[in-house]
Design a protein around this motif. Sequence first.
Motif, short mmCIF file in Angstrom:
data_model
loop_
_atom_site.label_atom_id
_atom_site.label_comp_id
_atom_site.label_asym_id
_atom_site.label_seq_id
_atom_site.Cartn_x
_atom_site.Cartn_y
_atom_site.Cartn_z
N GLU A 58 95.76 26.91 33.24
CA GLU A 58 96.76 27.45 34.18
C GLU A 58 97.10 26.41 35.25
OE1 GLU A 58 94.83 31.14 35.19
OE2 GLU A 58 95.75 32.15 33.46
N ALA A 59 96.07 25.64 35.65
CA ALA A 59 96.31 24.57 36.64
C ALA A 59 97.23 23.51 36.05
CB ALA A 59 94.98 23.96 37.07
N GLY A 60 96.99 23.16 34.81
CA GLY A 60 97.85 22.17 34.15
C GLY A 60 99.30 22.63 34.14
N LEU A 61 99.51 23.89 33.79
CA LEU A 61 100.88 24.43 33.76
C LEU A 61 101.49 24.46 35.17
CD1 LEU A 61 100.59 27.40 31.23
CD2 LEU A 61 100.98 24.98 30.80
N ARG A 62 100.67 24.88 36.13
CA ARG A 62 101.15 24.93 37.53
C ARG A 62 101.63 23.56 38.00
NH1 ARG A 62 96.16 25.90 40.36
NH2 ARG A 62 96.06 23.64 40.47
N ALA A 63 100.92 22.51 37.57
CA ALA A 63 101.26 21.15 38.01
C ALA A 63 102.39 20.53 37.18
CB ALA A 63 100.02 20.26 37.93
N GLY A 64 102.81 21.24 36.15
CA GLY A 64 103.89 20.70 35.31
C GLY A 64 103.40 19.69 34.28
N LEU A 65 102.12 19.82 33.91
CA LEU A 65 101.59 18.95 32.85
C LEU A 65 101.60 19.72 31.52
CD1 LEU A 65 98.42 17.59 34.70
CD2 LEU A 65 100.57 16.38 34.34
N VAL A 66 101.93 19.03 30.45
CA VAL A 66 101.72 19.64 29.13
C VAL A 66 100.21 19.70 28.92
CG1 VAL A 66 102.17 19.48 26.66
CG2 VAL A 66 103.89 18.64 28.29
N THR A 67 99.72 20.86 28.56
CA THR A 67 98.28 21.11 28.57
C THR A 67 97.76 21.29 27.15
OG1 THR A 67 98.52 22.10 30.75
CG2 THR A 67 96.51 22.63 29.53
N ILE A 68 96.82 20.42 26.79
CA ILE A 68 96.22 20.48 25.45
C ILE A 68 94.94 21.29 25.55
CG2 ILE A 68 95.22 19.15 23.56
CD1 ILE A 68 96.97 16.79 24.38
N VAL A 69 94.91 22.44 24.91
CA VAL A 69 93.73 23.32 24.95
C VAL A 69 92.94 23.10 23.65
CG1 VAL A 69 92.93 25.70 25.08
CG2 VAL A 69 95.01 25.02 26.31
N CYS A 70 91.68 22.67 23.81
CA CYS A 70 90.85 22.37 22.64
C CYS A 70 89.99 23.57 22.24
CB CYS A 70 89.91 21.20 22.94
SG CYS A 70 90.76 19.70 23.42
N VAL A 71 89.91 23.75 20.95
CA VAL A 71 89.05 24.79 20.37
C VAL A 71 88.35 24.20 19.15
CG1 VAL A 71 90.48 26.74 21.15
CG2 VAL A 71 90.96 25.66 18.93
N GLY A 72 87.30 24.84 18.70
CA GLY A 72 86.62 24.35 17.49
C GLY A 72 85.23 24.94 17.38
#
Length: 250
Positions: free
Chosen positions: A116-130
């Motif tokens: 959410e912070a990434g989005l707030r700052a206007g960064l494309v946010t890569i969310v890792c899962v695995g």
Amino acid sequence: MTRRPLVAGNWKMNGLKAGLSELEAIGAGYSAALKAKSDFLICPPVTLVAEAAKAVTGKGVFIGGQDCHAKASGPHTGDVSAEMLKDAGAAYVIVGHSERRADHGESDAVVRAKAEAGLRAGLVTIVCVGERREQREAGKAIAVVREQLAGSIPDAATAATVVVAYEPVWAIGTGLTPTKADVADMHKAIRETLGQRFGAEGQNTRILYGGSVKPENARDLIIQPDVDGALIGGASLKAKDFLGIASAYI
Ligand code: PGA
């Protein structure tokens, strides 16, 4: 909308100023043919973000952070906010990498707050899962990843602002990789999960594969219907290997 592949490098805790020569070589090797087919991103350690952004000016290579704090500023010694990364020249941020989940005990809720912070700052946010090895062996890989997706991705995610990276924990830095069929099954499941929650945005969200991607195995792992790029650790430290992987797209 067609999904434009993203070839992303995660330098982890590697790289001094001298290592920027590899980034310059990546910028120089980002040919018109590669530009036509894929986006390039390098996530250096935070100490190099500003210099890295300068080093690729005009080259079309994006720079990203490897983590961020959920807050924009405040009493959090040693932490870095998404806004600070943006200010230093980053366009992307990685959150929820399995090394952070393991080394820093980051839960899905923490990862979601960082996203959410990434989005707030206007960064494309890569969310890792695995999944971890024992979870795969127990036949739970897809269930584990579905749960991580539900818990880690913000409700406000769109195809333009969030990227998912599927990185089986047991494949990271080990030289082991899932089979082509296992990658296909997992990415299909991730696509379905995103589609159910986000509709067309989910269909258009990029899903990267990460874990021991190398020039030799890139075609098998990343040229598949629901694989929209790679998140590359070790092999992103050398321009030759990074460009070799990206050339799978041309
Ligand atoms: P690796 O790392 O390519 O060295 O396996 C991938 C990652 O952790 O992003």
